[in-house]
Scaffold this active site. Structure first.
Site, PDB file in Angstrom:
ATOM      1  N   SER A 165     109.173 -44.860  15.893  1.00 33.76           N
ATOM      2  CA  SER A 165     108.184 -44.126  16.637  1.00 33.76           C
ATOM      3  C   SER A 165     108.044 -44.687  18.065  1.00 33.76           C
ATOM      4  CB  SER A 165     106.946 -44.083  15.980  1.00 33.76           C
ATOM      5  OG  SER A 165     106.662 -45.397  15.375  1.00 33.76           O
ATOM      6  N   GLU A 171     105.472 -45.051  21.262  1.00 32.31           N
ATOM      7  CA  GLU A 171     103.736 -44.616  21.719  1.00 32.31           C
ATOM      8  C   GLU A 171     103.914 -44.660  23.384  1.00 32.31           C
ATOM      9  OE1 GLU A 171     100.697 -47.423  20.178  1.00 32.31           O
ATOM     10  OE2 GLU A 171     100.025 -47.705  22.269  1.00 32.31           O
ATOM     11  N   ASP A 223      88.942 -50.802  22.533  1.00 31.35           N
ATOM     12  CA  ASP A 223      88.338 -51.750  23.323  1.00 31.35           C
ATOM     13  C   ASP A 223      87.001 -51.523  24.168  1.00 31.35           C
ATOM     14  OD1 ASP A 223      90.198 -53.772  22.436  1.00 31.35           O
ATOM     15  OD2 ASP A 223      91.765 -52.657  23.927  1.00 31.35           O
ATOM     16  N   PHE A 261      99.163 -58.791  30.291  1.00 29.58           N
ATOM     17  CA  PHE A 261      98.833 -57.901  28.941  1.00 29.58           C
ATOM     18  C   PHE A 261      98.640 -58.870  27.854  1.00 29.58           C
ATOM     19  CE2 PHE A 261     100.424 -55.131  25.824  1.00 29.58           C
ATOM     20  CZ  PHE A 261      99.433 -53.999  25.608  1.00 29.58           C
ATOM     21  N   HIS A 302     107.714 -49.336  15.771  1.00 28.27           N
ATOM     22  CA  HIS A 302     106.863 -48.655  16.663  1.00 28.27           C
ATOM     23  C   HIS A 302     107.032 -49.241  18.013  1.00 28.27           C
ATOM     24  CE1 HIS A 302     103.536 -46.054  17.673  1.00 28.27           C
ATOM     25  NE2 HIS A 302     103.199 -46.909  18.349  1.00 28.27           N
TER      26      HIS A 302
HETATM   27  P1  FAD Z   1      88.582 -52.829  13.835  1.00 22.54           P
HETATM   28  O1  FAD Z   1      89.185 -52.628  12.570  1.00 22.54           O
HETATM   29  O2  FAD Z   1      87.059 -52.051  13.907  1.00 22.54           O
HETATM   30  O3  FAD Z   1      88.271 -54.381  14.064  1.00 22.54           O
HETATM   31  C1  FAD Z   1      87.613 -54.815  15.474  1.00 22.54           C
HETATM   32  C2  FAD Z   1      86.873 -56.236  14.840  1.00 22.54           C
HETATM   33  O4  FAD Z   1      86.008 -56.059  14.299  1.00 22.54           O
HETATM   34  C3  FAD Z   1      87.847 -57.109  14.544  1.00 22.54           C
HETATM   35  O5  FAD Z   1      87.590 -58.292  15.267  1.00 22.54           O
HETATM   36  C4  FAD Z   1      87.738 -57.164  12.936  1.00 22.54           C
HETATM   37  O6  FAD Z   1      88.053 -58.142  12.362  1.00 22.54           O
HETATM   38  C5  FAD Z   1      86.257 -56.976  12.894  1.00 22.54           C
HETATM   39  N1  FAD Z   1      85.939 -56.065  11.923  1.00 22.54           N
HETATM   40  C6  FAD Z   1      86.417 -54.903  11.546  1.00 22.54           C
HETATM   41  N2  FAD Z   1      85.697 -54.563  10.330  1.00 22.54           N
HETATM   42  C7  FAD Z   1      84.665 -55.340  10.317  1.00 22.54           C
HETATM   43  C8  FAD Z   1      83.861 -55.298   9.099  1.00 22.54           C
HETATM   44  N3  FAD Z   1      83.689 -54.524   8.403  1.00 22.54           N
HETATM   45  N4  FAD Z   1      82.899 -56.251   9.329  1.00 22.54           N
HETATM   46  C9  FAD Z   1      83.116 -57.301  10.179  1.00 22.54           C
HETATM   47  N5  FAD Z   1      83.807 -57.296  11.138  1.00 22.54           N
HETATM   48  C10 FAD Z   1      84.835 -56.083  11.159  1.00 22.54           C
HETATM   49  N6  FAD Z   1      92.640 -49.163  22.071  1.00 22.54           N
HETATM   50  C11 FAD Z   1      92.208 -47.982  22.756  1.00 22.54           C
HETATM   51  O7  FAD Z   1      91.113 -48.042  23.247  1.00 22.54           O
HETATM   52  N7  FAD Z   1      92.794 -46.783  22.607  1.00 22.54           N
HETATM   53  C12 FAD Z   1      94.086 -46.608  21.792  1.00 22.54           C
HETATM   54  O8  FAD Z   1      94.707 -45.579  21.842  1.00 22.54           O
HETATM   55  C13 FAD Z   1      94.561 -47.915  21.342  1.00 22.54           C
HETATM   56  N8  FAD Z   1      95.849 -47.841  20.553  1.00 22.54           N
HETATM   57  C14 FAD Z   1      96.032 -49.037  19.862  1.00 22.54           C
HETATM   58  C15 FAD Z   1      97.291 -48.943  19.038  1.00 22.54           C
HETATM   59  C16 FAD Z   1      97.573 -50.091  18.400  1.00 22.54           C
HETATM   60  C17 FAD Z   1      98.790 -49.836  17.407  1.00 22.54           C
HETATM   61  C18 FAD Z   1      96.934 -51.175  18.386  1.00 22.54           C
HETATM   62  C19 FAD Z   1      97.232 -52.611  17.625  1.00 22.54           C
HETATM   63  C20 FAD Z   1      95.790 -51.258  19.133  1.00 22.54           C
HETATM   64  C21 FAD Z   1      95.465 -50.173  19.926  1.00 22.54           C
HETATM   65  N9  FAD Z   1      94.178 -50.147  20.681  1.00 22.54           N
HETATM   66  C22 FAD Z   1      93.721 -48.998  21.417  1.00 22.54           C
HETATM   67  C23 FAD Z   1      93.452 -51.304  20.749  1.00 22.54           C
HETATM   68  C24 FAD Z   1      92.275 -51.544  19.715  1.00 22.54           C
HETATM   69  O9  FAD Z   1      91.263 -50.401  19.905  1.00 22.54           O
HETATM   70  C25 FAD Z   1      91.313 -52.714  20.023  1.00 22.54           C
HETATM   71  O10 FAD Z   1      92.488 -53.955  19.607  1.00 22.54           O
HETATM   72  C26 FAD Z   1      90.217 -53.084  19.208  1.00 22.54           C
HETATM   73  O11 FAD Z   1      89.380 -54.018  19.791  1.00 22.54           O
HETATM   74  C27 FAD Z   1      90.087 -53.224  17.781  1.00 22.54           C
HETATM   75  O12 FAD Z   1      90.542 -51.813  17.160  1.00 22.54           O
HETATM   76  P2  FAD Z   1      90.579 -51.810  15.592  1.00 22.54           P
HETATM   77  O13 FAD Z   1      90.649 -50.292  15.296  1.00 22.54           O
HETATM   78  O14 FAD Z   1      91.694 -52.763  15.023  1.00 22.54           O
HETATM   79  O15 FAD Z   1      89.021 -52.133  15.059  1.00 22.54           O
END
Ligand code: FAD
Length: 299
Positions: free
Chosen positions: A20, A22, A115, A225, A275
């Site tokens: 895949s 991105e 983020d 980055f 990916h």
């Molecule tokens: P979460 O799973 O919510 O985690 C965020 C933080 O909260 C982590 O520190 C985690 O340990 C903590 N956490 C999670 N669940 C809990 C809980 N239940 N209780 C307490 N703490 C918790 N960003 C964009 O804006 N747009 C994109 O398109 C994008 N694409 C991405 C694609 C990939 C493959 C990756 C790896 C990252 C991408 N990101 C993108 C970045 C990502 O959104 C950020 O890194 C964000 O800060 C974390 O996202 P997450 O979905 O892992 O969040």
């Protein structure tokens, strides 16, 4: 449109890695034209199993995501993975985006927290929205038939003060909410990926765990980055990069070699797919796939 969960199941059964790419929505109109008229057709010719499109914080960027997703899906007949975040959105607004995606025929979603927008250091839960990606996964589950992927961090998420195992435990929970595959953040030491994968498997995770690979395009850009996303550059890699800061072509060639070696070991050690963070360019990803013997030599 294929379900990405089915692609991984078929790939694992046939011992064939799922590939895949991105893409991200470019900031300028020229960048968007270049992506749609040049890079995307080039990348599509490599016949990826699916293409993912990132999702930004602002309204304009989100429209662009949907436009690009539509092109990938309709014009190139490729399966699409639309990223979706919790940033600046209520659950009603997210529900609206899911409806738009459904209307476009897009049913594979990468559910992310996103983020913090602008230069904010901490993510603030939007009023009427979600704090963590696990809540978004849960919500999407209630909105009809979607296949949901989630993000994972082999070195731990940068904002998780309690450390990487605590972050991985959150990921285990997120998968339990309905994540059907995991795509990782970039990393440069495969041992980080293997430790992460072993931990998740020990905790009972059975969904595919897909390494995210970035073929480095610029020595300076990758240093910036990685600082932002919390991935580390191993000392020998950093030493090499320092030598390549003024030579973009040499950095690209180095990036292709590094990503090829990294990918080769990951596949040998059982990764069900790769990916590629293609950065809207085809050349490096094409070369890495060629080195791996996974795609033809000619563009
Ligand atoms: P979460 O799973 O919510 O985690 C965020 C933080 O909260 C982590 O520190 C985690 O340990 C903590 N956490 C999670 N669940 C809990 C809980 N239940 N209780 C307490 N703490 C918790 N960003 C964009 O804006 N747009 C994109 O398109 C994008 N694409 C991405 C694609 C990939 C493959 C990756 C790896 C990252 C991408 N990101 C993108 C970045 C990502 O959104 C950020 O890194 C964000 O800060 C974390 O996202 P997450 O979905 O892992 O969040």
């Amino acid at each position: 449109m294929q379900w990405i969960r089915d692609q991984y199941a078929a790939g694992i059964a046939a011992k064939r890695p799922v590939i895949s790419f991105e893409l991200f929505p470019p900031k300028t109109e020229e960048g968007e034209r270049n992506l749609l008229d040049k890079a995307l057709p080039d990348l599509a010719s490599l016949k990826p199993d699916y293409v993912s499109v990132t999702y930004g914080a602002g309204g304009g960027t989100q429209d662009k995501t949907l436009r690009i997703v539509e092109q990938v899906q309709k014009r190139h007949q490729l399966t699409t993975l639309a990223h979706l975040t919790c940033v600046n959105a209520t659950r009603q607004q997210i529900g609206g985006v899911l409806n738009q995606l459904r209307d476009l025929g897009v049913r594979n979603i990468l559910a992310l927290r996103g983020d913090p927008p602008g230069n904010a250091s901490d993510f603030v839960k939007p009023e009427g929205g979600f704090e963590f990606a696990c809540e978004l996964v849960h919500f999407i589950r209630t909105q009809g038939d979607f296949c949901i992927g989630v993000a994972g961090f082999p070195e731990g998420h940068i904002a998780c003060k309690a450390g990487r195992q605590a972050d991985w435990d959150h990921l285990v929970y997120k998968v339990g909410c309905g994540g059907e595959f995991i795509v990782t953040q970039i990393f440069f030491d495969n041992r980080d990926f293997f430790t992460f994968r072993d931990y998740l498997v020990k905790r009972g995770v059975t969904v595919p765990i897909i390494p995210g690979i970035i073929p480095i395009l610029s020595a300076l850009q990758i240093q910036k980055f990685t600082t932002l996303c919390g991935a580390s550059l191993p000392a020998p890699l950093l030493t090499e990069l320092k030598k390549l800061e003024q030579d973009e072509e040499a950095a690209i060639r180095f990036g292709i070699e590094y990503a090829s070696r990294q990918s080769e070991e990951l596949l040998r050690e059982g990764a069900p797919g790769l990916h590629f963070y293609a950065l809207n360019k085809a050349r490096s990803t094409r070369e890495v796939l060629r080195n791996l013997g996974l795609r033809p030599t000619t563009p």
